[in-house]
Design an enzyme around this catalytic site. Structure first.
Site, PDB file in Angstrom:
ATOM      1  N   ASP A  50       1.331  -6.263 -10.256  1.00 24.99           N
ATOM      2  CA  ASP A  50       1.226  -5.290  -9.583  1.00 24.99           C
ATOM      3  C   ASP A  50       2.098  -5.500  -8.098  1.00 24.99           C
ATOM      4  O   ASP A  50       2.985  -6.725  -7.902  1.00 24.99           O
ATOM      5  CB  ASP A  50      -0.450  -5.794  -8.662  1.00 24.99           C
ATOM      6  CG  ASP A  50      -0.466  -6.197  -7.708  1.00 24.99           C
ATOM      7  OD1 ASP A  50      -0.207  -4.316  -6.806  1.00 24.99           O
ATOM      8  OD2 ASP A  50      -1.223  -6.465  -6.203  1.00 24.99           O
ATOM      9  N   ASP A  57       3.847   0.343  -3.010  1.00 23.25           N
ATOM     10  CA  ASP A  57       2.897  -0.666  -3.252  1.00 23.25           C
ATOM     11  C   ASP A  57       2.602  -0.083  -4.903  1.00 23.25           C
ATOM     12  O   ASP A  57       1.372   1.177  -4.362  1.00 23.25           O
ATOM     13  CB  ASP A  57       1.351  -1.029  -2.680  1.00 23.25           C
ATOM     14  CG  ASP A  57       0.643  -2.109  -2.850  1.00 23.25           C
ATOM     15  OD1 ASP A  57       0.639  -2.470  -3.888  1.00 23.25           O
ATOM     16  OD2 ASP A  57      -0.483  -1.918  -2.304  1.00 23.25           O
TER      17      ASP A  57
END
Length: 462
Positions: free
Chosen positions: A341, A145
């Site tokens: 992201d 992430d």
């Protein structure tokens, strides 16, 4: 004879002109196999196996819900998937707004708040990698992430609660190199929501869907075959809740000082690259350092923001459909800013930008039957009975004249052949930060070159 030759040459020229025009027209559209929009039941190896094996360290990236995953995935409805994704988006917006002082709040994480949470699902459509922790090394499956910085895994003993995971829970007592970070030390002072238990540092992370992890902030050996990283700091979670989908934790690649990227800066120079596969039945990669394929990429600056320590900001400047730039003022993007992201599924656009994209896309899709939308999707089509369909290309422009054309799986989200939707969403407020999500990043080699302040894109990498 001369006239006949002239006529033949003229015919050849007209044929060439016709072919060229047709070819140019195809550049503005994708002709796609409808079945290629959905995943297969068999795992496909990396596109370039030789390159995958030669670049070290390289981790295989797979979708945790696909056949390449070793996890036992629980099937979720599309409404659940998009609802969970929206929870992450809302959390990102609250964090950014709280730091920039625009009115929305997201208070600090207290232990009383954490233990009161029942937890929800953590992310959907997320990608996983395998790493090793401890001496001897224990293999753990982690989400990767770029929107999080603290790396963590569940640890024994589980003092209050641990969720079910696929790998054996890490036991620090079995590692000869494990130690807790000292309270009030420099590493402890920067980790999320730190506190102390005796002389040991504690950490806590709460996610947008109310999932959380709490435990000791620790050091141990981390292995990315063939590399070994000593004294790597991570969260050893002993109170964790949320449906994490059997992953053992998270590999944090955000920009903060506690992230993997920052901690390994001497070894990998804060450079990494990844490629997310087009389908959940395919394999991508994540690699680090100078061995990353950082050449031949179109690069856009990482822009500085007051909260740049949380996320990687890039500047989106425009959109195109079927090769035509949409009439969107650049201030529509610059006023709110954009982050990239890997953990957000669907790209979130400012309302004006999304409306322009939706309108232009619909104009090129009138030959197909529209069907009711679902959740955040409002532009959906029924492709039943079609073996192939023609859709317009969609391009995204960034600062430095960087332009990327999305692959079909980055334009459409297929629920079934009877409901295939435009894979973008609109922010509810023009001031909300835009998010360049992982669906639109598919098959690009996405390079994060932090020392030079750039993020690069090169197509057809996996």
């Amino acid at each position: 004879m001369a006239n006949s030759l002239l006529i033949n040459l003229l015919q050849i020229f007209l044929l060439f002109l016709s072919f060229s025009t047709h070819a140019l027209g195809l550049l503005k559209f994708h002709v796609i196999d409808v079945h290629a929009l959905t995943s297969k039941n068999v795992c496909s190896p990396p596109k370039d196996m030789e390159r995958f094996r030669s670049v070290k360290p390289t981790l295989a990236i797979v979708n945790r819900h696909g056949p390449c995953s070793t996890l036992h995935s629980v099937e979720k409805s599309l409404e659940q998937i998009l609802s969970i994704d929206q929870s992450r988006v809302d959390s990102i917006h609250r964090q950014i707004s709280a730091i920039s002082g625009t009115g929305k709040t997201s208070g600090p994480l207290s232990s009383s708040q954490i233990t009161a949470q029942s937890g929800g699902s953590f992310g959907v459509g997320a990608y996983i990698v395998e790493i090793g922790i401890g001496t001897p090394s224990k293999t753990l499956t982690l989400l990767f992430d770029t929107g999080s910085s603290v790396t963590w895994t569940q640890c024994k003993p589980c003092l209050r609660f641990c969720y079910t995971q696929h790998d054996p829970i890490f036991d620090p007592s079995q590692s000869s190199t494990y130690m807790n970070v000292t309270c009030n030390s420099a590493p402890c002072n920067v980790v999320n929501n730190n506190s102390c238990s005796g002389s040991s540092c504690l950490y806590g992370v709460r996610y947008g869907d109310r999932s959380y992890t709490v435990g000791y902030y620790a050091e141990d050996t981390l292995t990315l075959t063939p590399d070994v990283i000593h004294n790597f700091r991570f969260g050893c979670g002993q109170n964790n809740n949320g449906t994490f989908g059997e992953v053992a934790g998270l590999l944090g690649l955000g920009p903060s000082s506690e992230s993997f990227v920052s901690q390994t800066s001497d070894k990998y120079q804060r450079v990494f690259a990844y490629c997310l596969p087009a389908l959940s039945s395919s394999t991508g990669y994540l690699n680090f350092g100078s061995n990353s394929d950082i050449s031949n990429t179109n690069r856009t600056p990482i822009t500085k923001q007051p909260n740049s320590g949380l996320y990687y900001y890039i500047t989106m400047t425009g959109l195109s459909v079927a090769g035509d730039t949409l009439p969107i003022s650049s201030t529509v993007f610059s006023n709110a800013g954009t982050i990239i992201d890997s953990g957000t599924t669907i790209t979130q656009l400012p309302p004006d930008a999304y409306q322009a994209l939706r309108s232009a896309f619909r104009e090129h899709m009138t030959q197909y039957k529209m069907v009711p939308g679902i959740s955040m999707f409002d532009t959906c089509y029924d492709f039943t009975g079609f073996d192939s369909v023609t859709i317009p290309t969609v391009g995204i422009q960034f600062l430095n004249n960087v332009s990327i054309d999305l692959v079909p799986n980055g334009i459409l989200y297929a629920i079934s052949s009877s409901q295939v939707c435009l894979a973008f969403a609109s922010n509810s407020d023009p001031s909300d930060t835009g998010i360049f999500g992982n669906v639109q990043q598919k098959t690009f080699n996405v390079v994060y070159d932090i020392p030079n302040g750039e993020i690069g894109f090169s197509p057809e990498a996996c």
